[in-house]
Write an enzyme that holds these catalytic residues in place. Structure first.
Site, short mmCIF file in Angstrom:
data_model
loop_
_atom_site.label_atom_id
_atom_site.label_comp_id
_atom_site.label_asym_id
_atom_site.label_seq_id
_atom_site.Cartn_x
_atom_site.Cartn_y
_atom_site.Cartn_z
N GLU A 136 41.51 63.08 5.98
CA GLU A 136 40.87 63.84 7.07
C GLU A 136 39.66 64.56 6.51
O GLU A 136 39.60 64.81 5.30
CB GLU A 136 41.84 64.90 7.62
CG GLU A 136 43.09 64.33 8.25
CD GLU A 136 44.16 65.41 8.51
OE1 GLU A 136 43.89 66.61 8.23
OE2 GLU A 136 45.23 65.04 8.97
N LYS A 188 37.54 67.53 5.33
CA LYS A 188 37.83 68.91 4.92
C LYS A 188 36.76 69.78 5.56
O LYS A 188 35.62 69.83 5.09
CB LYS A 188 37.84 69.07 3.40
CG LYS A 188 38.28 70.46 2.95
CD LYS A 188 38.41 70.55 1.44
CE LYS A 188 39.13 71.81 0.96
NZ LYS A 188 38.61 73.07 1.43
N ARG A 205 40.59 78.80 8.53
CA ARG A 205 41.92 78.28 8.87
C ARG A 205 42.54 79.12 9.97
O ARG A 205 42.38 80.35 9.97
CB ARG A 205 42.78 78.34 7.61
CG ARG A 205 44.14 77.69 7.69
CD ARG A 205 44.02 76.21 7.50
NE ARG A 205 45.31 75.55 7.46
CZ ARG A 205 45.99 75.27 6.35
NH1 ARG A 205 45.50 75.64 5.17
NH2 ARG A 205 47.14 74.63 6.41
N GLU A 252 41.63 74.26 11.70
CA GLU A 252 40.46 74.92 11.09
C GLU A 252 39.40 75.04 12.18
O GLU A 252 39.12 74.07 12.89
CB GLU A 252 39.95 74.05 9.93
CG GLU A 252 38.77 74.60 9.19
CD GLU A 252 39.13 75.28 7.85
OE1 GLU A 252 40.33 75.46 7.54
OE2 GLU A 252 38.20 75.65 7.14
N1 ATP Z 1 41.83 68.58 7.59
C1 ATP Z 1 42.22 69.65 6.92
N2 ATP Z 1 43.52 69.80 6.59
C2 ATP Z 1 43.95 70.87 5.90
N3 ATP Z 1 43.15 71.88 5.50
C3 ATP Z 1 41.85 71.79 5.80
C4 ATP Z 1 41.33 70.68 6.53
N4 ATP Z 1 40.01 70.88 6.68
C5 ATP Z 1 39.71 72.03 6.09
N5 ATP Z 1 40.79 72.60 5.54
C6 ATP Z 1 40.77 73.85 4.78
O1 ATP Z 1 40.94 73.56 3.40
C7 ATP Z 1 41.87 74.45 2.82
C8 ATP Z 1 42.71 73.71 1.83
O2 ATP Z 1 42.21 73.89 0.59
P1 ATP Z 1 42.93 74.97 -0.32
O3 ATP Z 1 44.36 74.99 0.01
O4 ATP Z 1 42.62 74.68 -1.71
O5 ATP Z 1 42.29 76.29 0.16
P2 ATP Z 1 41.13 77.03 -0.56
O6 ATP Z 1 41.65 77.70 -1.76
O7 ATP Z 1 40.49 77.84 0.48
O8 ATP Z 1 40.23 75.88 -1.01
P3 ATP Z 1 38.72 75.87 -0.90
O9 ATP Z 1 38.25 77.03 -1.67
O10 ATP Z 1 38.48 74.54 -1.51
O11 ATP Z 1 38.44 75.94 0.57
C9 ATP Z 1 42.73 74.89 3.95
O12 ATP Z 1 43.19 76.18 3.74
C10 ATP Z 1 41.84 74.81 5.16
O13 ATP Z 1 41.26 76.07 5.39
#
Ligand code: ATP
Length: 546
Positions: free
Chosen positions: A244, A246, A251, A295
């Site tokens: 999917e 990102k 979130r 998101e």
């Molecule tokens: N399709 C998706 N499915 C899940 N999460 C997604 C998606 N698109 C965006 N996200 C975002 O990506 C985050 C997942 O990455 P991670 O769990 O590492 O959070 P993070 O620490 O905020 O990472 P980053 O700093 O890379 O955003 C989720 O918390 C969400 O906010």
């Protein structure tokens, strides 16, 4: 249970460095508590006054605490403030000031754990013009009846900062041990209930219900998170995967039940009032009662805008009308945790996805389901071209694991070395920046959630961000000594660096070389900052690459 006994247990645990020994102390105590006391005891041990799903706050900052304490010990406020500035640890200062208090009380009532809890709940509920006064009076009552040791922990509870080394894992181990419940059942119940107090309560009163817990509307659960990884190794390990976009947004968890809707941030704060249009869009997109994960992204002139634009809007809660004009928000939903009262987190992702598609008539995030690394690679590049951060790869058989950052969700994005750290202190700036904070002291966390300082950052913060930071931190000041100001550890910075170095200058044992501020992570709370374990992994990876 008398509050003094609670304080004594905290004191013993604070002096215990072994995780196992801490779990044993708790496991021994849990069965001796009443049904009412147990959940309160569990929350208090972790510095929580409310369940983790609750957005409720005590509304009691350091300033009110200083006022209450000054009254109780019969001294001027400035005396209290200077004692705190000299020592730093509020709990210990309150303890020693109560010890020395000159004003003898006519009577002193013994504090009881449940009474203390009831007072806190009452303090949190009080609202309106007189609420500060009422909170102050309650704090005065509590502190004036407290022994010095009780004062130490009352103060920390009031600031919701216990930090005695009781992490979630320790409590879960203790519940498991105390009531003979397998640890995977405790873990699962915790993921769904998001309140260790209730988990302990069920383990004591009706362990069979622990294996059959439901996610409830308007009690948000933690969000599932991702690790970094590679497309090829994911395809090799799992074969067919879901890919999917990102999205570079914010979130959310959307709850709808009985005609009522609410939306929560990643920190599980209720954002319904600041995102009314998103709530309306999602409400209209389904006739079902749902709990949905997604998101929200910001669109301006037809293009996705960087994450910061959304944050600005979310921060400007009082100015929703204006902000709505300039930017449109678009929610993408990618998972479903419950539908029509049924908890779905244990179903495989492919089945949850089918349910998601069947209950939502819009906003479902597009997916590529493929077992070809080349095809996924191409999807990744087109996702980047469309203004996304990269892609997420999800294992189709995977359950939804609230709060888990495992290998079932993998994020693929361009390499950047940034880490999230909490700010614990700052130095006042110099020259024309004398009224701003100049450099910030940063900390990571160990396995118990205790904070360990790791570096300072001063680079990469422009004037406008400096003033935003000043506004943010000015209400979080705990103590001030010379040029150094100590804060409640609540604000998370994303920080870039050139290299990790071993260091004896900082508690973490590491320091960042050339740290630079990248952005504020208002969407993260202190429990989500970088762990020592992950830093150690980064350090060995970095040295392997050389
Ligand atoms: N399709 C998706 N499915 C899940 N999460 C997604 C998606 N698109 C965006 N996200 C975002 O990506 C985050 C997942 O990455 P991670 O769990 O590492 O959070 P993070 O620490 O905020 O990472 P980053 O700093 O890379 O955003 C989720 O918390 C969400 O906010």
């Amino acid at each position: 249970m008398q509050f003094v006994e609670f304080a004594e247990i905290c004191n013993t645990i604070e002096g215990t460095s072994s995780r196992l020994a801490t779990a044993d102390i708790l496991a021994e105590k849990f069965p001796l508590l009443t049904e009412e006391e147990l959940p309160v005891f569990v929350r208090f041990m972790r510095g929580r006054l409310f369940p983790d799903w609750s957005s409720e706050k005590l509304g009691f900052g350091p300033n009110l605490l200083y006022d209450a304490l000054a009254y109780v010990i019969g001294k001027k406020r400035s005396y209290v403030v200077s004692a705190i500035n000299n020592a730093g640890d509020i709990g210990k200062v309150v303890e020693s000031l109560i010890e020395k208090r000159e004003q003898t009380m006519f009577f002193s009532e013994e504090l009881d754990l449940l009474d203390v809890n009831a007072r806190f709940l009452q303090m949190a509920k009080s609202s309106g013009r007189r609420s500060q006064q009422e909170r102050l009076r309650s704090a005065q009552y509590l502190l004036s009846n407290a022994t010095p040791l009780e004062g130490r922990y009352l103060a920390r509870l009031m600031l919701e900062e216990m930090r005695i080394g009781v992490g979630e894992g320790v409590v879960k181990d203790a519940v498991s041990k105390a009531f003979g419940v397998p640890s995977d059942i405790v873990e699962h119940a915790h993921q769904a209930l998001n309140d260790l107090g209730e988990v302990a309560f069920l383990a004591k009163t009706d362990p069979s219900r622990l294996s059959n817990v439901h996610i409830t509307a308007f009690r948000p659960v933690k969000m599932m998170l991702a690790q970094q990884g590679s497309i090829t190794s994911m395809v090799e390990t799992h074969g067919t995967l879901a890919a999917e976009n990102k999205y570079d947004g914010s979130r959310f968890q959307f709850h709808k039940s009985g005609g009522k809707c609410a939306i929560y941030s990643r920190r599980l704060e209720e954002m319904t009032a600041s995102l009314p249009d998103v709530v309306k869009m999602l409400d209209k997109a389904t006739d079902h009662d749902v709990i949905i994960d997604g998101e929200v992204i910001a669109i301006m002139n037809g293009k996705p805008m960087p994450f910061q634009t959304i944050l600005r809007r979310i921060r400007r809660k009082h100015d929703v009308g204006d902000a709505q004009e300039a930017i449109t928000l678009l929610p993408w939903v990618f998972d479903i945790l419950a539908a029509d009262g049924e908890t779905l987190i244990d179903l495989p992702f492919r089945e949850r996805r089918k349910i998601l598609e069947s209950v939502m008539n819009a906003y479902v995030a597009p997916q590529l389901v493929s077992d070809s690394a080349e095809e996924i690679e191409a999807y990744y590049h087109s996702s980047l071209d469309n203004g996304n951060e990269g892609i997420m790869l999800k294992v189709l058989d995977s359950p939804y694991l609230p709060g888990n950052r495992g290998k079932l969700w993998i994020k693929i994005k361009p390499e950047v070395d940034t880490i999230d750290l909490v700010v614990t202190a700052a130095e006042w700036g110099e020259g024309k920046r004398a009224k701003m904070f100049g450099s910030f002291l940063l900390a990571c966390q160990d396995e118990n959630g205790d904070l360990l300082e790791i570096s300072r950052v001063a680079t990469g913060i422009d004037d406008s961000m400096l003033s935003t930071l000043y506004d943010l931190f000015k209400d979080k000041i705990i103590a001030e000594k010379g040029k150094t100001v100590t804060f409640e550890p609540d604000v998370v910075f994303e920080v870039g660096y050139a290299e990790l170095q071993k260091s004896t200058n900082y508690e973490a044992g590491y320091a960042l070389r050339f740290p630079r501020f990248v952005r504020l992570r208002d969407d993260k709370d202190v429990s989500e900052i970088e762990t020592l374990e992950s830093l150690t992994r980064r350090y060995s990876l970095q040295n392997k690459e050389e």
